[in-house]
Design a protein around this motif. Structure first.
Motif, PDB file in Angstrom:
ATOM      1  N   MET A   1      28.131  50.797 -17.972  1.00 17.59           N
ATOM      2  CA  MET A   1      28.449  49.489 -17.405  1.00 17.59           C
ATOM      3  C   MET A   1      28.528  49.592 -15.877  1.00 17.59           C
ATOM      4  O   MET A   1      29.100  50.542 -15.344  1.00 17.59           O
ATOM      5  N   PRO A   2      27.956  48.605 -15.164  1.00 16.50           N
ATOM      6  CA  PRO A   2      28.024  48.644 -13.701  1.00 16.50           C
ATOM      7  C   PRO A   2      29.449  48.398 -13.208  1.00 16.50           C
ATOM      8  O   PRO A   2      30.253  47.743 -13.875  1.00 16.50           O
ATOM      9  N   THR A   3      29.743  48.938 -12.032  1.00 20.69           N
ATOM     10  CA  THR A   3      31.033  48.681 -11.399  1.00 20.69           C
ATOM     11  C   THR A   3      30.884  47.438 -10.531  1.00 20.69           C
ATOM     12  O   THR A   3      30.061  47.417  -9.603  1.00 20.69           O
ATOM     13  N   ARG A  27      22.186  39.459  -9.100  1.00 21.35           N
ATOM     14  CA  ARG A  27      23.117  40.586  -9.296  1.00 21.35           C
ATOM     15  C   ARG A  27      22.738  41.384 -10.543  1.00 21.35           C
ATOM     16  O   ARG A  27      22.692  42.617 -10.528  1.00 21.35           O
ATOM     17  N   ALA A  28      22.438  40.683 -11.627  1.00 23.59           N
ATOM     18  CA  ALA A  28      22.086  41.350 -12.886  1.00 23.59           C
ATOM     19  C   ALA A  28      20.787  42.130 -12.749  1.00 23.59           C
ATOM     20  O   ALA A  28      20.668  43.257 -13.256  1.00 23.59           O
ATOM     21  N   GLN A  29      19.805  41.550 -12.039  1.00 22.00           N
ATOM     22  CA  GLN A  29      18.528  42.231 -11.876  1.00 22.00           C
ATOM     23  C   GLN A  29      18.664  43.485 -11.019  1.00 22.00           C
ATOM     24  O   GLN A  29      18.012  44.501 -11.268  1.00 22.00           O
ATOM     25  N   ALA A  33      17.708  47.155 -12.458  1.00 24.27           N
ATOM     26  CA  ALA A  33      16.623  47.932 -11.856  1.00 24.27           C
ATOM     27  C   ALA A  33      17.117  49.198 -11.171  1.00 24.27           C
ATOM     28  O   ALA A  33      16.387  50.183 -11.076  1.00 24.27           O
ATOM     29  N   CYS A  34      18.363  49.166 -10.702  1.00 24.63           N
ATOM     30  CA  CYS A  34      18.900  50.312  -9.971  1.00 24.63           C
ATOM     31  C   CYS A  34      20.367  50.510 -10.367  1.00 24.63           C
ATOM     32  O   CYS A  34      21.271  50.070  -9.650  1.00 24.63           O
ATOM     33  N   LEU A 103      10.659  41.109  -9.795  1.00 25.28           N
ATOM     34  CA  LEU A 103      11.926  41.370  -9.107  1.00 25.28           C
ATOM     35  C   LEU A 103      12.336  42.825  -9.237  1.00 25.28           C
ATOM     36  O   LEU A 103      12.731  43.469  -8.258  1.00 25.28           O
ATOM     37  N   ARG A 104      12.247  43.339 -10.444  1.00 26.51           N
ATOM     38  CA  ARG A 104      12.672  44.727 -10.664  1.00 26.51           C
ATOM     39  C   ARG A 104      11.768  45.714  -9.947  1.00 26.51           C
ATOM     40  O   ARG A 104      12.233  46.746  -9.470  1.00 26.51           O
TER      41      ARG A 104
END
Length: 202
Positions: A1-3, A27-29, A33-34, A103-104
């Motif tokens: 999960m992202p912080t 933000r989600a993309q 992607a990274c 986008l990605r």
């Protein structure tokens, strides 16, 4: 999960209603992607860091959003910009953005540029073209002469910091606005502040 940075949550919640899904989508993309990105706020706007450097940022305005990459080479601007902040022009709906795959690709390209140590073209150009010190308008020169503390600080500023004040003053369209900016400039300079001091520690 992202912080996730709660300050960005608050920024999105405080953005105009049309902008909220756009900001959440970007933000989600970025995270998809990274996954290694870190969120932060810079200049009062959400940014995403990679390897300690700015990868991308996003901004919400009254009628559009701006999205962009620190390194312009991450995206082919192709006349999208339209004078808007960022390289993707004025974005007011999801249809204004490239599709998810594009986008990605852009985001991954931006991360690769950071990893390779590539400098944004504008930064390389700034390094190659050093502007001469600005010409000080007579009213600013007189105001600085009358305030020894402000004059000393101003003379110690690098040319770019001096130029920011000069341009702010000479760009005033009305005489009363120019006078108000002049008074404010001398006050800030005497305190050792640069023109955009409010945003330097954001």
């Amino acid at each position: 999960m992202p912080t996730l940075d709660p300050r960005i949550d608050a920024y999105i919640e405080g953005a105009p209603e049309f902008a909220q899904p756009l900001l959440r989508h970007w933000r989600a993309q970025v995270h998809a992607a990274c996954p290694e990105v870190e969120e932060t706020m810079k200049w009062s706007r959400p940014h995403f860091m990679y390897g300690g450097k700015i990868l991308t940022g996003m901004s919400a305005f009254k009628a559009h959003c701006g999205f962009g990459f620190w390194n312009d080479q991450a995206v082919d601007e192709s006349d999208r910009k339209d004078g808007a902040m960022g390289q993707l022009g004025r974005v007011s709906t999801l249809k204004d953005l490239p599709n998810q795959r594009e986008l990605r690709v852009m985001i991954k390209r931006a991360a690769e540029l950071i990893a390779s140590g590539a400098k944004p073209p504008r930064m390389a150009q700034r390094s190659a073209e050093r502007k001469p010190p600005p010409e000080i308008p007579s009213d600013l020169a007189a105001a600085l002469k009358a305030n020894a503390a402000a004059r000393q600080v101003f003379e110690g500023f690098p040319p770019g910091a001096q130029r920011e004040y000069v341009e702010w003053i000479i760009e005033a369209k009305k005489e009363e606005t120019r006078l108000k900016r002049l008074v404010q400039a001398v006050e800030w300079i005497a305190e050792g502040k640069r023109r955009n001091w409010k945003y330097e520690n954001c």
